[in-house]
Design a protein around this motif. Structure first.
Motif, short mmCIF file in Angstrom:
data_model
loop_
_atom_site.label_atom_id
_atom_site.label_comp_id
_atom_site.label_asym_id
_atom_site.label_seq_id
_atom_site.Cartn_x
_atom_site.Cartn_y
_atom_site.Cartn_z
N ARG A 136 -7.99 3.96 -5.68
CA ARG A 136 -7.56 2.79 -4.92
C ARG A 136 -8.75 1.84 -4.76
NH1 ARG A 136 -7.53 0.95 0.35
NH2 ARG A 136 -5.65 -0.17 1.03
N ASP A 158 0.85 -1.19 0.00
CA ASP A 158 0.00 0.00 0.00
C ASP A 158 0.89 1.24 0.00
OD1 ASP A 158 -2.47 0.96 -0.27
OD2 ASP A 158 -3.14 0.60 1.79
N TRP A 216 -4.96 -0.47 -7.76
CA TRP A 216 -5.60 0.77 -8.21
C TRP A 216 -6.21 0.53 -9.59
CZ3 TRP A 216 -1.68 0.53 -4.93
CH2 TRP A 216 -1.63 1.43 -3.86
#
Length: 679
Positions: free
Chosen positions: A637, A613, A643
């Motif tokens: 996201r 992340d 994404w």
């Protein structure tokens, strides 16, 4: 090449006529072959891209269709038409100018709510160098379908109108060469030639040819770049449209300059030819040379301002170079034609005039070479284009012909060095003594030069008849008849004319027997024949797409016609922001990986291979070959390390650069990029 003395035959008058006939036949045959082999219209501006591209299938109807060209073009209200499967117009009207920077782009808006099916885009424009270009392609909405629209098989500028326009172009160049070269020959090499009828006819015919060809091009311009129908030649609205364009203005300017040229010719062959005072004639020579140079440069400028030189790189330098190139060609080749006419058709041209032209021709070749090298570099640009394009191949042929012509000129220069006027002078003096011994002729004021002019205007049979008549009447010329009465004045005048023809014929035979003069005539005739071919090839070059433009268009078309990729486009790139835990891998997927709308997915994995992340991810797309982009994409996201973005538009197929920026902290980020082929 070795020149030999001419063979004697019963009629020396027929040889120059046969040579002139041979040259005229060669000119006609060559131009016929060139026109038959040339394409109807050689495009100079090329379509390098479109949106949608040719053959594309888009999911939904686009709002507009855009076309990208390799150089500037002129568009009319009906230049871009979009037709639906039934042949009805799907566009809303006139094209919009979407040019930006160095990109030449035009677009036309489409009606809203277009149904699925195959649509045809037909376009026609005029490139910046005055030549019409056209084309057509199809794209489909939803799925391909049958269409009633037939793609045009021929390009713009073809058919009968295109052929006539091409003939006028060749005639215009030929007329310019004869007009300028003949005038330079008279003023700079042989001023007494201004009174010679053959040279006068040569220059005047050059002026007439150029004027008629220019007027024909002006009238044909509208159908040539538009409808292609010969009946539109006298369409006043079309003519007005042509006058508002750069080529139309150039043609009108040429006609105005030709009006001044007519005055120049009238003075050159009128007052100047009759002037005897050396000081006055010298001043008049300077004035005519200055005025003639201005007129010739102006006429040459009408080509430079409307054709190849006015477009592309370094146009400001290319146009004056083109003017110099045209003037050098006209001076050399036109002067060569004048020298050929003088050697065959005038009795008194001497070695001094020939040597002067040799120096003028040498200077013209130097200018021609310098300007030609620059123009070749500008229009070709690379060695591969020199051999791999039609323009480059024609240029190589032109260079080869130029080398042959220079070789022949060297042979002529050797004959010129051996040429003397002594043989002719002694022979003429001997003839005059022989004629004087035959008896006086009442009214023999008629000159041999006038008789020669009469021979040129008469046909060969008529001239021979006059010579035969003169020989039969030689006894009568000797004096009174048998009864002691004097010959009547009318009969004496007739006999005098016949005797003058005989005298001129004898002079010509003696002149033809001079091996130096005969060799020079033959080598100049060979030069003129090669020059005709060279001029034709040069004219074809002006209507052929420059090699540099052709290569650029080919590169653009390669990108446009790139094969459609099978499945999604996928990329994998490592990154390192330099921070702790700043290393990882970015995986990208564009689905379906074609032009139009795409789904974008980005996965980020850490150095341990697990989803990573990060605070921010950005992406940009750039097509450097077309100066498109960067097109920014900000994905959302979806989950940890994943994404996504929907509706990512790829406007044109090609080798796209995908740049990804990954930020792992407030101050640590890295941008990485990789290219992917999208069809």
């Amino acid at each position: 090449m070795t020149a030999t003395a001419p063979r004697f035959g019963p009629s020396p008058i027929r040889r120059p006529l046969a040579a002139a006939s041979l040259l005229a036949t060669l000119i006609s045959l060559l131009f016929g072959l060139v026109l038959a082999g040339a394409s109807p219209a050689s495009a100079h501006a090329a379509l390098t891209g479109s949106d949608p591209q040719d053959g594309a299938v888009v999911a939904s109807a686009p709002k507009e269709v855009t076309l990208t060209f390799s150089e500037s073009v002129a568009m009319g209200d009906d230049s871009i038409r979009v037709l639906d499967p039934s042949g009805k117009r799907a566009d809303t009207g006139a094209p919009r100018d979407l040019n930006s920077g160095g990109t030449v782009r035009y677009g036309v808006k489409l009606h809203a709510g277009l149904p699925d099916g195959t649509y045809t885009v037909a376009w026609q424009a005029v490139s910046a160098d005055s030549h019409p270009v056209s084309g057509a392609f199809t794209f489909s909405i939803g799925a391909p379908s049958e269409t009633t629209v037939a793609l045009p098989s021929g390009g713009a500028g073809g058919g009968l109108v295109g052929t006539l326009y091409g003939i006028a172009r060749y005639a215009a160049y030929a007329g310019f060469v004869l007009l300028v070269g003949g005038s330079v020959f008279v003023l700079g090499c042989w001023q007494r030639g201004a009174a010679a009828r053959p040279l006068q006819r040569l220059v005047v015919r050059g002026w007439i040819t150029l004027t008629a060809a220019t007027l024909a091009m002006l009238l044909l311009r509208s159908p040539y770049t538009g409808s292609g129908k010969l009946g539109d030649v006298f369409d006043l609205d079309g003519l007005q449209t042509v006058l508002d364009t750069k080529p139309g203005a150039a043609l009108v300017s040429r006609l105005l300059l030709l009006g001044a040229g007519a005055l120049f010719i009238a003075v050159l062959f009128g007052a100047y030819a009759k002037r005897e005072d050396e000081k006055v004639k010298k001043d008049l020579t300077f004035g005519l040379a200055t005025g003639g140079a201005v007129i010739a440069a102006g006429i040459a400028g009408t080509w430079a301002l409307s054709e190849h030189a006015s477009t592309g790189i370094q146009a400001g330098l290319a146009m004056p170079m083109d003017v110099l190139h045209l003037l050098a060609v006209a001076t050399w080749l036109g002067g060569l034609a004048a020298l050929l006419v003088a050697l065959y058709r005038t009795p008194d041209i001497g070695s001094v005039a020939v040597r002067r032209f040799s120096r003028v021709a040498f200077g013209s070749v130097l200018v021609l070479t310098a300007t030609g090298i620059y123009q070749s570099w500008r229009q070709v640009g690379s060695w591969s284009a020199l051999t791999g394009t039609r323009y480059g191949q024609l240029l190589l042929i032109k260079v080869g012909l130029l080398a042959v012509l220079i070789g022949l000129a060297w042979i002529s220069r050797r004959w010129t060095g051996r040429l003397t006027d002594g043989t002719q002078t002694v022979a003429e003096t001997s003839e005059q003594g022989e004629i004087s011994g035959e008896g006086e002729i009442s009214g023999e004021a008629t000159s041999a030069e006038g008789a020669t002019s009469a021979q040129e205007q008469a046909g060969p049979d008529e001239s021979e008849a006059q010579v035969a008549g003169a020989r039969e009447s030689e006894a009568e010329v000797a004096g009174p008849d048998e009864s002691g009465a004097q010959v009547a004045p009318e009969r004496a005048a007739q006999l005098a004319r016949q005797q003058a023809v005989l005298t001129a014929t004898k002079k010509k035979r003696v002149r033809d027997a001079d091996p130096e003069r005969s060799g020079l005539r033959r080598s100049v005739l060979a030069e003129a024949a090669v020059a005709v071919v060279l001029l034709a090839v040069a004219t074809v070059l002006t209507s052929t797409e420059p090699a540099r433009t052709e290569e650029e268009a080919a590169r653009g078309n390669t990108a446009v016609s790139a094969p459609v990729s099978e499945g999604p486009a996928e990329l994998s790139m490592p990154f390192d922001t330099g921070a702790r835990n700043g290393k990882g891998t970015v995986r990208i997927e564009l689905d379906p990986g074609r032009t139009g709308a795409n789904e974008l997915h980005i996965w980020i994995d850490g150095s341990d291979g697990k989803p990573m992340d990060v605070p921010e991810v950005k992406l940009a797309l750039t097509l450097e070959s077309k100066d498109i982009g960067p097109l920014p994409v900000v994905p959302d996201r979806l989950t940890e390390g994943h994404w996504t973005a929907s509706g990512v538009q790829i406007p044109i197929a090609g080798d796209w650069k995908v740049a990804v920026t990954v930020r792992t902290s407030d101050i640590d980020q890295a941008t990485i990029d990789k290219n992917v082929e999208i069809g």
